[in-house]
Design a protein around this motif. Structure first.
Motif, mmCIF file in Angstrom:
data_model
loop_
_atom_site.group_PDB
_atom_site.id
_atom_site.type_symbol
_atom_site.label_atom_id
_atom_site.label_comp_id
_atom_site.label_asym_id
_atom_site.label_seq_id
_atom_site.Cartn_x
_atom_site.Cartn_y
_atom_site.Cartn_z
ATOM 1 N N PRO A 194 0.864 -1.292 -0.011
ATOM 2 C CA PRO A 194 0.094 -0.083 0.032
ATOM 3 C C PRO A 194 0.859 1.246 0.031
ATOM 4 O O PRO A 194 1.853 1.444 0.960
ATOM 5 N N VAL A 195 0.438 2.180 -0.824
ATOM 6 C CA VAL A 195 1.442 3.598 -1.053
ATOM 7 C C VAL A 195 0.366 4.646 -1.148
ATOM 8 O O VAL A 195 -0.621 4.431 -1.672
ATOM 9 N N LEU A 196 0.514 5.712 -0.337
ATOM 10 C CA LEU A 196 -0.310 6.700 -0.168
ATOM 11 C C LEU A 196 0.392 7.863 -0.255
ATOM 12 O O LEU A 196 1.270 8.261 0.475
ATOM 13 N N LEU A 197 0.183 8.871 -1.250
ATOM 14 C CA LEU A 197 0.669 10.229 -1.321
ATOM 15 C C LEU A 197 -0.243 11.250 -0.606
ATOM 16 O O LEU A 197 -1.569 11.115 -0.728
ATOM 17 N N VAL A 198 0.252 11.743 0.621
ATOM 18 C CA VAL A 198 -0.798 12.502 1.486
ATOM 19 C C VAL A 198 -0.452 13.894 1.510
ATOM 20 O O VAL A 198 0.775 14.439 1.646
ATOM 21 N N ALA A 199 -1.375 14.815 1.458
ATOM 22 C CA ALA A 199 -1.192 16.071 1.434
ATOM 23 C C ALA A 199 -1.396 16.712 3.098
ATOM 24 O O ALA A 199 -0.772 17.539 3.285
#
Length: 338
Positions: free
Chosen positions: A317-322
């Motif tokens: 699981p990969v998440l680009l988070v602001a």
């Protein structure tokens, strides 16, 4: 010891490191005490302290002794730049850590030839993390632009220079909600765990106390702080040394090697090389990486590159988070935190 031209007392700075019940990693530096006060806020003290952090008078080839609470002692020497990294095998004499897994120890100078004032009656405390075997997982996190506004994507790194030289660590701003997210990870799904947090940064060792103060002042979980040499910090990517290129993956690989039964969550940003490093780690150890979190940055080309890099990647699981709220929601969904 005739190379000393000032009367600053001597000190030993023990960096927070990590180890196991059988092997200790002791790292630090022997140098003159420049009396840096990180709480000073006026421009004069900022300039003086900034100079002191980088203009260090080191104590090379000094004999030191490590003392553990179980009575064991180990002798070793610093290198020519005052650094030491000792890997000590402990086979028959167990030691005691606190409930969070921290082992306290003490360092001292052995050299009787040091005709200098030595602080704290020649007793310098240190701590090393020995993670619990029952940890749910560990966290390996970048610092720059991941939990601390740094400016690594700014032109010529001018904002890095400004923040480092002219802003006290007490005034540096953490990314909103980051400390809360890290505490949730530290406590895990049960809310009662002591999952280890490792901070790996490309900042130079000269900023160790600066970053340690920042993490403590902003209520981040305590963890080993792993930095790199000053010589490679300002070099352009095309001419970086092999040491500076491999610093972060080497530190991560060493952590994975030391705790083969522990899976890890990797946290970084999209501005530098975290995305590439973390993907390579996850590809090599897909069963050891639970998730990758990457902070977004205000740089269109870098974001396009990172999104393209992970476009077809489905293994971990990969998440680009602001923001931290997105990361917390994802971590709860996957059962990492309460």
């Amino acid at each position: 010891m005739g190379w000393f031209t000032t009367k600053d007392p001597l000190q030993i700075i023990a960096f927070q490191t990590y180890g196991t019940s059988r092997q200790l990693y002791i790292k630090g530096r022997a140098l003159e005490d420049e009396n840096i006060d990180l709480s000073k806020k006026n421009i004069f003290h900022l300039l003086i302290n900034s100079w002191k952090r980088f203009e260090t008078d080191v104590i090379g080839n000094a004999k030191l002794v490590l003392k553990l609470s179980n009575g064991l002692e180990y002798e070793f020497e610093t290198d020519k730049e005052g650094y030491f990294l000792e890997k000590i095998q402990v086979e028959e004499h167990p030691f005691t850590c606190n409930e969070e897994g921290w082992l306290a120890y003490e360092l001292s100078f052995l050299d009787t030839e040091l005709k200098r004032e030595i602080q704290l009656e020649n007793r310098f405390p240190g701590e090393m993390l020995v993670p619990s075997a029952t940890s749910d997982f560990g966290v390996i996190s970048d610092i720059d632009d991941t939990i601390l506004h740094t400016g690594l994507v700014s032109l010529l790194k001018w904002r890095v220079v400004y923040n480092t030289l002219f802003v006290t660590p007490g005034k540096r701003l953490p990314l909103a909600g980051a400390a809360d997210f890290y505490h949730l990870l530290h406590r895990g799904a049960s809310g009662k765990a002591s999952n280890p947090i490792f901070y790996v940064s490309n900042s130079p060792w000269n900023l160790y106390r600066y970053l340690e103060f920042f993490l403590r002042n902003n209520n981040f979980p305590k963890g080993p702080i792993l930095l790199r040499s000053l010589s490679s910090f300002f070099k352009r990517r095309k001419v970086e040394t092999e040491e500076s290129q491999s610093h972060k993956p080497r530190e991560i690989m060493n952590i994975l090697k030391n705790y083969p039964e522990v899976p890890f969550i990797l946290i970084g940003d999209s501005g530098e090389r975290d995305a590439d490093i973390y993907m390579k780690i996850a590809q090599r150890f897909p069963d050891r990486v639970k998730a990758i979190y990457l902070r977004t940055v205000s740089h269109k080309k870098k974001m396009i590159r990172v999104k393209s890099l992970y476009a077809d990647y489905k293994t971990v699981p990969v998440l680009l988070v602001a923001d931290s709220d997105q990361a917390i929601a994802h971590a709860r969904e996957h059962g990492f935190v309460r």
